[in-house]
Design a protein around this motif. Sequence first.
Motif, mmCIF file in Angstrom:
data_model
loop_
_atom_site.group_PDB
_atom_site.id
_atom_site.type_symbol
_atom_site.label_atom_id
_atom_site.label_comp_id
_atom_site.label_asym_id
_atom_site.label_seq_id
_atom_site.Cartn_x
_atom_site.Cartn_y
_atom_site.Cartn_z
ATOM 1 N N VAL A 110 0.847 -1.198 0.000
ATOM 2 C CA VAL A 110 0.000 0.000 0.000
ATOM 3 C C VAL A 110 0.883 1.250 0.000
ATOM 4 N N LYS A 111 1.967 1.200 0.764
ATOM 5 C CA LYS A 111 2.879 2.331 0.824
ATOM 6 C C LYS A 111 3.565 2.547 -0.524
ATOM 7 N N GLU A 145 2.318 1.735 -3.462
ATOM 8 C CA GLU A 145 1.289 2.284 -4.344
ATOM 9 C C GLU A 145 1.091 3.768 -4.065
#
Length: 95
Positions: free
Chosen positions: A3-4, A6
């Motif tokens: 997620v980081k 992205e």
Amino acid sequence: MEVKVEALDLLQAEANKLRVEKEFLDKQQVSKDSRIAKLEGEVQELTGEMAGVFDEGFQEALVQASCENPGINVSNCDPTHHVVEGKVVPLELGD
């Protein structure tokens, strides 16, 4: 972690987009500044031409006043004077 990554990719893409937009706006600003400078130069040139035309017209008016009023002294005349009954007099508001 994914997620980081992205989020970082999205931020980098947005930063690149903003850089491109800034470059475009900077070029546009330079173009407008150049146009303003050109127009200011044209204004100065036209103002100079107008002053010359005004002076030529004023000198022609003095010649005409001298022809119409022989013996009149127009040596101290300027655009704030006019001829009334063969005499040079100051121009008054409303004349």
